[in-house]
Scaffold this motif. Structure first.
Motif, short mmCIF file in Angstrom:
data_model
loop_
_atom_site.label_atom_id
_atom_site.label_comp_id
_atom_site.label_asym_id
_atom_site.label_seq_id
_atom_site.Cartn_x
_atom_site.Cartn_y
_atom_site.Cartn_z
N PHE A 30 83.68 22.70 15.56
CA PHE A 30 84.22 23.84 14.82
C PHE A 30 84.26 23.41 13.36
N GLU A 33 85.66 25.64 6.52
CA GLU A 33 85.74 25.17 5.15
C GLU A 33 87.22 25.23 4.76
N HIS A 39 91.94 32.72 10.67
CA HIS A 39 92.32 34.05 11.17
C HIS A 39 91.82 34.22 12.60
N GLY A 41 89.42 35.80 13.75
CA GLY A 41 87.97 35.61 13.88
C GLY A 41 87.62 34.15 14.11
N LEU A 227 76.97 26.28 17.01
CA LEU A 227 77.19 27.72 17.11
C LEU A 227 77.67 28.28 15.79
N THR A 229 77.76 32.11 13.11
CA THR A 229 77.75 33.57 13.16
C THR A 229 76.40 34.13 12.70
N LYS A 269 88.01 35.97 4.06
CA LYS A 269 88.97 35.05 3.43
C LYS A 269 89.24 35.47 1.99
P1 ATP Z 1 83.83 32.64 4.28
O1 ATP Z 1 84.75 33.85 4.36
O2 ATP Z 1 84.15 31.66 3.17
O3 ATP Z 1 82.37 32.89 4.53
P2 ATP Z 1 84.03 31.84 6.97
O4 ATP Z 1 84.77 33.01 7.48
O5 ATP Z 1 82.61 31.62 7.33
O6 ATP Z 1 84.23 31.73 5.44
P3 ATP Z 1 84.54 29.14 7.67
O7 ATP Z 1 85.72 28.32 7.35
O8 ATP Z 1 83.24 28.72 7.13
O9 ATP Z 1 84.90 30.60 7.28
O10 ATP Z 1 84.43 29.38 9.22
C1 ATP Z 1 84.47 28.36 10.18
C2 ATP Z 1 83.78 28.83 11.42
O11 ATP Z 1 84.39 30.02 11.92
C3 ATP Z 1 82.34 29.17 11.13
O12 ATP Z 1 81.54 28.60 12.16
C4 ATP Z 1 82.30 30.66 11.19
O13 ATP Z 1 81.07 31.12 11.64
C5 ATP Z 1 83.42 31.00 12.16
N1 ATP Z 1 83.96 32.33 11.87
C6 ATP Z 1 84.45 32.75 10.70
N2 ATP Z 1 84.81 34.05 10.77
C7 ATP Z 1 84.54 34.46 12.04
C8 ATP Z 1 84.69 35.69 12.75
N3 ATP Z 1 85.18 36.78 12.18
N4 ATP Z 1 84.31 35.73 14.05
C9 ATP Z 1 83.81 34.63 14.64
N5 ATP Z 1 83.65 33.45 14.04
C10 ATP Z 1 84.00 33.35 12.74
#
Ligand code: ATP
Ligand code: MG
Length: 562
Positions: A30, A33, A39, A41, A227, A229, A269
């Motif tokens: 997992f 960043e 959240h 998601g 994995l 998105t 975010k």
């Molecule tokens: P940003 O909003 O900066 O693009 P992000 O939502 O991609 O950030 P990350 O911290 O990069 O946030 O996400 C970590 C992991 O969570 C990544 O693998 C991302 O694909 C997954 N992720 C983020 N948002 C969702 C979501 N809404 N549903 C499913 N997986 C998510």
């Protein structure tokens, strides 16, 4: 609900790879960043990655994808760890940082330059954009594309050494400026940024891009299934290109799945940061936010969130899930374990004229009809009580089976009472008190205990009740699609002005004295509530997690019937 659980095509891929012997052990990761809080998601991604590993005897790494120094911090990284643990997952000693690979990433970049597969470009950011072409037009080669290997090696080393200003040069992969996939048109691998990093401080002034750092980090950790998105689908050829062209130990498989989107909220975010920053909500843990901190404060349980994630499964196409479905899962979970108590949210005073002054009885109340093992408790009953204002109507509509002048109702676990007089404030006409009589034979165990009346309402004894504050929540956005806004306006126009209602002067039964923040209860007939951290000695604050009515169950039933 069980039979309706959505599929999980990634689980099938993993099981196939184990059966075929492609992998002996699943390794997922997992990769958040640390630039914000997690959240719901992210919970989908966490449950998927940790869940798959757990189910198949594998492991899941927590990896901070921290290659962008300006927005990242230790505070976020720590909060993310706490949230993943709270959700119920454990990475053991497998916590990693992309920033921990900066040296190796640098060396693999040198390897690419040596192989003639990367070069230092000295065009400006604007020129690079112009040379890139569009979706319909191919890009153009940079005049620096054919720089010698030696020159690029020298410049790259000097970029690292801090000889150049931000933007003077970048390192690019040499792939194909005419590729129909824009991501393959010599993507940037490194930028100069004289910014301190929260972990590596001033050690580096060049930082790798996500597209370059991610596949290499995956390979260094021996990830089997990477994995991500759907927006990364078009980046997959690049993910594979990097792994095919450097001497990493293995080649993980990138698999994309649909993000979770929920109605009536937002999951970006950047926007969450804005809502907090501009004071539209109280903070990252505001119970109206879809952040894990917010949901936790609201009273959501990790079990409910995990069950929800399992139920929605993973999809290959984007979609939107009803908030009502998430609410259904929290109700299902709390129904099993939340003790029932009586609390009157909008109190109306009731005096039982024929009940002796000073007398107190203890009635026995069931803690959870779903779980007899949770036992019973005593609730004090006396001459002056509070009931909900809503449970009395001076002029009752048809089928109003609660209290009205001359009408009887049962008080839960106690007597049947009848309203004999309504006391009003002379000037305003507001109802301030009901005078009632009780039927002494109708108490549980009494000769008339079984006497039937159509309604049962909850109550508390006025002298014994504790004061509390209750916060009721509604959707944060009025529209299901929070981002659907008229031209020229921004998404904040869809904010629900009544998403929070504070009720002070709530009366709760005395068994709630001294409850700890985070404890959850069902207030009979009112929903599930969680003790807020704002509570202190002598101050009780409850958040309503969710009301009792289950609109999702109704939606499902309607779908089955129709
Ligand atoms: P940003 O909003 O900066 O693009 P992000 O939502 O991609 O950030 P990350 O911290 O990069 O946030 O996400 C970590 C992991 O969570 C990544 O693998 C991302 O694909 C997954 N992720 C983020 N948002 C969702 C979501 N809404 N549903 C499913 N997986 C998510
Ligand atoms: Mg991201």
């Amino acid at each position: 609900m069980k039979g309706m659980t959505a599929g999980n095509f990634i689980r099938e891929i993993v099981e196939h790879d184990l059966k075929s012997g492609k992998h002996r052990r699943v390794v997922t990761r997992f990769p958040p960043e640390p630039n914000g809080y997690l959240h719901i998601g992210h919970a989908k991604s966490i449950c998927l990655n940790f869940g798959l590993a757990l189910e198949h005897g594998g492991v899941c790494h927590l990896r901070f994808d921290d290659t962008n120094p300006s927005t990242e911090s230790v505070e976020y990284a720590e909060a993310i760890q706490a949230d993943v643990r709270w959700l119920g997952f454990d990475w053991g000693d497998r916590m990693f940082y992309a920033s921990g690979y900066f040296e190796q990433l640098y060396e693999y970049a040198v390897e690419l330059i040596q192989k003639g597969k990367a070069y230092v470009d000295s065009l400006s950011a604007e020129e690079i954009r112009q040379y890139r072409g569009t979706l319909t037009e191919p890009g153009k080669d940079s005049p620096y594309r054919n720089r010698s290997v030696e020159e690029s090696l020298d410049l790259f080393a000097r970029m690292r050494a801090g000889e150049f200003k931000d933007g003077a040069h970048v390192l690019r992969a040499k792939i194909d400026m005419a590729s129909p996939n824009v991501n393959m048109r010599d993507p940037t691998m490194y930028r100069i940024r004289h910014v301190a990093h929260y972990r590596t401080a001033d050690q580096w002034c060049i930082y790798p891009t996500y597209d370059y750092a991610h596949p290499i980090s995956d390979a260094l950790e021996g990830i089997t299934h990477s994995l991500c998105t759907l927006e990364f689908e078009d980046h997959r050829p690049l993910y594979d290109w990097f792994l095919d062209n450097v001497s990493v130990p293995c080649h993980p498989q990138q698999i994309e799945f649909a993000r979770l989107n929920l109605t009536h909220t937002i999951m970006s975010k950047r926007r969450l940061l804005e809502l907090v920053g501009k004071g539209h909500v109280g903070g990252w843990d505001d119970p109206r936010l879809p952040t894990l901190k917010g949901l936790r404060r609201r009273g959501y349980t990790p079990e409910a969130i995990r069950a929800f994630c399992e139920h929605i499964g993973v999809q290959k196409r984007d979609g939107v899930v009803e908030m009502a479905l998430l609410e259904h899962f929290i109700r299902e979970d709390l129904n099993k374990r939340a003790p029932r108590v009586m609390a009157v949210l909008r109190p109306l005073r009731v005096v039982l004229e024929n009940y002796p002054e000073g007398r107190v009885e203890e009635v026995e109340a069931v803690n959870n009809p779903e779980d007899p093992g949770m036992g019973t408790r005593k609730v004090p009953f006396s001459r002056v009580l509070y009931i909900e204002r809503d449970d009395f109507r001076e002029v009752p509509p048809k089928k109003f089976f609660r209290l009205a002048p001359g009408q009887e109702v049962r008080l839960r676990y106690a007597y049947i009472i009848k309203c004999v007089r309504v006391v009003k404030e002379a000037r305003t006409g507001e109802i301030v008190e009901l005078r009632c009589t009780y039927d002494p034979e109708t108490r549980s165990g009494g000769p008339q205990a079984g006497r039937k009346v159509k309604g049962t309402i909850h109550w508390v004894s006025a002298t014994h009740a504790l004061d509390a504050e209750v916060r009721l929540y509604d959707h944060l956005f009025v529209k299901a699609d929070a981002g659907d806004v008229p031209e020229g306006q921004d998404y904040t126009v869809n904010l629900n002005p009544s998403s929070l209602e504070r009720l002070r002067g709530v009366k709760v039964e005395p068994s709630l004295a001294g409850v700890q923040p985070g404890s959850r209860y069902q207030f009979e007939r009112q929903g599930y509530f969680c003790v807020d951290p704002d509570s202190a000695a002598g101050r009780l604050v409850f958040n309503r997690t969710v009301a009792l009515r289950d609109s999702w169950a109704k939606i499902e039933k309607a779908q089955q019937d129709g």
